[in-house]
Design a protein around this motif. Structure first.
Motif, short mmCIF file in Angstrom:
data_model
loop_
_atom_site.label_atom_id
_atom_site.label_comp_id
_atom_site.label_asym_id
_atom_site.label_seq_id
_atom_site.Cartn_x
_atom_site.Cartn_y
_atom_site.Cartn_z
N TRP B 131 0.78 -1.24 -0.18
CA TRP B 131 -0.08 0.00 0.04
C TRP B 131 0.85 1.24 -0.07
CZ3 TRP B 131 -4.21 -1.03 4.30
CH2 TRP B 131 -5.32 -2.33 3.72
N ALA B 135 -1.20 4.81 1.43
CA ALA B 135 -1.85 4.14 3.07
C ALA B 135 -2.08 5.64 3.66
CB ALA B 135 -0.88 3.26 3.39
N ARG B 177 2.92 -4.11 7.01
CA ARG B 177 2.30 -4.96 6.09
C ARG B 177 3.61 -5.56 5.08
NH1 ARG B 177 -1.79 -1.05 6.33
NH2 ARG B 177 -0.20 0.20 5.06
N SER B 324 -12.37 -6.43 1.25
CA SER B 324 -11.43 -6.34 0.30
C SER B 324 -10.98 -4.99 0.08
CB SER B 324 -11.76 -7.12 -1.08
OG SER B 324 -12.12 -8.42 -0.66
N ALA B 326 -10.21 -0.99 1.14
CA ALA B 326 -9.29 -0.35 2.42
C ALA B 326 -9.40 1.23 2.29
CB ALA B 326 -8.04 -0.66 2.79
N SER B 334 -10.28 4.32 -3.06
CA SER B 334 -10.03 3.13 -2.11
C SER B 334 -8.72 2.44 -2.64
CB SER B 334 -11.13 2.27 -2.09
OG SER B 334 -12.34 2.94 -1.74
N THR B 337 -7.79 -4.86 -2.50
CA THR B 337 -6.96 -6.14 -2.47
C THR B 337 -7.66 -7.25 -3.15
OG1 THR B 337 -6.17 -5.56 -0.37
CG2 THR B 337 -5.86 -7.76 -0.82
#
Lengths: 105, 551
Positions: B131, B135, B177, B324, B326, B334, B337
């Motif tokens: 990300w 993020a 992550r 899925s 985020a 967004s 995933t």
């Protein structure tokens, strides 16, 4: 993978073959009595004692252009002479993955 | 996205020519396998059970759509129509012919992809947060620094013949992550009190036969000094790391045996010699790298578009969205995933058709960019919320909308004995059976976040030590036996799991995991208490009792 170096002291518990991967494409092959390689296990040369195994391995390793990573693998020989892999690893090498391949399912 | 400069393009192309010549000489017998092995490994080529395996690097997990299409092309033309995404932001092809490898490399080189740093005792592909750059709350894009390190270490002679392989991971978020604590060097981007960018540096993490969680060696290294500091660590490792025993050759063993205090003193001493050298990074260098990353021209979009509001009535869409999708740092966008863990299928595999179709979707919905995470899933990093319903429908048609991200069926698994010459036991069939057992989405959601990691041997490519539930396949008397650990994690609170008891047979593994999960559901104090919270509160004993009471 057990390398030929690690197999210097060769002890075999039963019938065995020499297997490797063909150099140009990597497929599984077996050493034949005719000093060649075959993708068919039924054509493999069977060795039954350490001296025979050592000799077959030495000859196989020397053919470095034909196949790579040669080692001794156990097999089972049926009453009818049919040769089967002696463990799961060799079974998978012979028949392929035990799962469906994504592009085929 | 990052655009390679002329130096990189030349390097990659020259590498292809060199390897073509090396393969030609190998096939003619001019090179023996012993001579050739190190050369093929430097180009990502392993010999596995059935064939050669070709591992391609995806530096810091970022792919452009033309690159993903090139990977699909390689899968289709040179392999069996699929690839396997690994736990280190690489992709592997399992059925490559040596004679065709130079052509495959050449096709990849056209879009700036290569296989350098994917094998051998050198610096491996630098990995990062999938990300990165999107993020919320991130310090800054860690890929800038990943790219700096990639450039510095690629084919660097000092890092090309290390005692063993060497892996670096970088994160810039509080929630890790990138699993930095299980890497040889883990870097966490931080700011000091002056607001300057730097790194907390961790060292000596790793899994395998002797697992360790990395220790902090320095709480703050200024960004301008990061190359010299890494080089100092590597010099100490190069000098003292063991080359006589492959099982003790990783830096984690050196750090453990010297102790972090002595190891850090050695590094500090070395660092002082090289700190104020050409290794010091000018701001211009960082800015040049930064300028070669392109970022999307985001629109000003509403937080809750009508399309999303209307789609919320569809329970299947909502299940996927909640699982899925985020939050993104930009309003109206967004991060999506893409689960590569469909029920009953091998974890991390994608077909050429899926890769091509996903590239098309990324062009339409994600500014032409795809990410690869260490959990063996993909991500579209820039999806407008208004497009989520349409994207979901398209993904669903491709079999890429399984809403199981971070749930019990989102399993990390190595290729295991089905493919790998090092493996002692199969991993993929275990994963497949577990996904069938927990296929019900309501059940998986009720269980909540739970990571199962599976390795087919002690080398731990499936990260079993840090799975909430870890499964390690071993061979005992010719049979596959699986050891179960509980309580591992790979995030910012990384920990190694605890073995719960004797190994169980292949056919028993799924039953045992069901027992562990049932025990958790019975033991948790409230639905919000996650599996790891229960393990932390009660330890492994109640799980052990549940599993072995009747076995």
């Amino acid at each position: 993978m057990t390398s030929p170096l690690e197999q210097k002291k060769i002890k075999i518990a039963g019938p065995s073959v020499v297997t490797a991967n063909r150099t140009w494409d990597g497929i599984v092959v077996y050493r034949t009595a005719a000093k060649s390689w075959s993708a068919d296990l039924s054509e493999a040369a069977i060795v039954r004692n350490s001296d025979e195994a050592k000799a077959l391995l030495a000859e196989s390793v020397a053919d470095d252009v034909g196949a790579v990573g040669a080692y001794i693998a156990p097999v089972q020989v049926g009453a009818d002479g049919k040769i089967e892999p002696g463990n799961l690893r060799e079974q998978i090498r012979r028949t392929g993955v035990t799962i469906g391949q994504p592009a085929q399912v | 996205m990052y655009a390679y400069d002329e130096i990189d393009r030349t390097l990659v192309n020259e590498r292809v020519s060199e390897f073509r010549d090396q393969v030609k000489r190998r096939l003619s017998g001019e090179l023996t396998e012993d001579e050739f092995k190190i050369l093929r490994l430097q180009n990502g080529v392993y010999l596995q059970l059935h064939a050669y395996m070709f591992r391609v690097a995806i530096p810091y997990g970022t792919l452009a759509t033309n690159q993903l299409r090139a990977l699909a092309h390689v899968a289709r033309k040179y392999d069996r129509g699929y690839g396997h995404f690994t736990t280190r932001q690489n992709i592997q092809f399992n059925w490559i012919k040596l004679a065709e490898l130079p052509d495959a490399l050449e096709d990849l080189a056209k879009v700036g992809i290569h296989a350098m740093q994917t094998s051998g005792n050198n610096m491996r592909n630098v990995t990062s947060d999938q990300w990165a750059g999107v993020a919320p709350g991130e310090i800054e894009d860690p890929r800038i620094w990943s790219e700096l390190i990639r450039q510095h270490t690629t084919l660097h002679p000092e890092f090309s013949f290390l005692p063993r392989k060497f892996k670096i991971a970088i994160t810039a978020s509080d929630h890790d992550r990138a699993a930095i604590k299980i890497h040889d060097i883990g870097l966490k981007l931080i700011k000091n009190e002056k607001g300057e960018t730097g790194f907390e540096v961790l060292v000596g993490g790793g899994l395998g036969r002797t697992p360790f969680i990395a220790k902090t060696i320095k709480h703050f290294v200024h960004g301008r000094d990061i190359l010299s500091y890494i080089e100092a660590i590597l010099r100490v490792y190069n000098q003292y790391g063991r080359r006589d025993n492959i099982y003790k050759a990783r830096i984690k063993i050196l750090v453990h045996e010297l102790g972090i205090e002595k190891f850090s003193r050695e590094v500090e001493e070395e660092w002082q010699h090289i700190r104020n050298s050409s290794l010091q990074i000018d701001d211009e260098v960082i800015e040049d790298i930064r300028s070669r990353f392109t970022y999307p021209a985001y629109e000003k979009l509403p937080h809750m578009p009508d399309e999303l509001r209307q789609a919320a009535a569809d329970p299947d869409f909502e299940a996927w969205r909640k699982n899925s999708v985020a939050p993104h740092k930009v309003q109206g966008y967004s991060i999506v995933t893409i689960s590569l863990k469909p029920i009953g299928k091998p974890p991390g595999d994608a077909t050429a058709e899926q890769m091509d179709a996903l590239a098309d979707l990324a062009d339409v919905y994600s500014f032409g960019e795809i990410r690869v995470g260490h959990e063996q899933n993909l991500a579209l990093p820039h999806v407008a919320k208004r497009d989520l319903p349409a994207l979901w429908k398209a993904l669903d048609k491709l079999g890429l909308a399984t809403p199981n991200v971070n749930l019990i069926t989102d399993i990390i698994a190595c290729p295991g004995l089905d493919y790998c010459s090092l493996a002692n036991a199969r991993s993929i069939p275990i994963a497949q059976e577990l996904t069938r057992r927990f296929a019900n989405h309501e059940l998986a959601s009720l269980i909540g976040r739970l990571h199962i990691n599976i390795s087919g041997c002690i080398n731990a490519c499936g990260h079993h030590h840090v799975g909430h539930i870890g499964i390690l396949g071993v061979e005992k008397n010719g049979e596959e036996v699986y050891q179960i650990t509980i309580g591992g994690r790979a995030d910012e609170n990384a920990a190694l799991g605890t073995l719960i008891g004797p190994g169980v047979k292949f056919d028993e593994v799924a039953d045992v995991i069901e027992d562990v999960v049932e025990a958790y559901l019975a033991l948790r104090e409230r639905p919000e208490e996650l599996f790891m919270d229960t393990v932390k509160r009660l330890g492994v004993e109640p799980f052990k009792e549940r599993v072995y009471a009747t076995r």
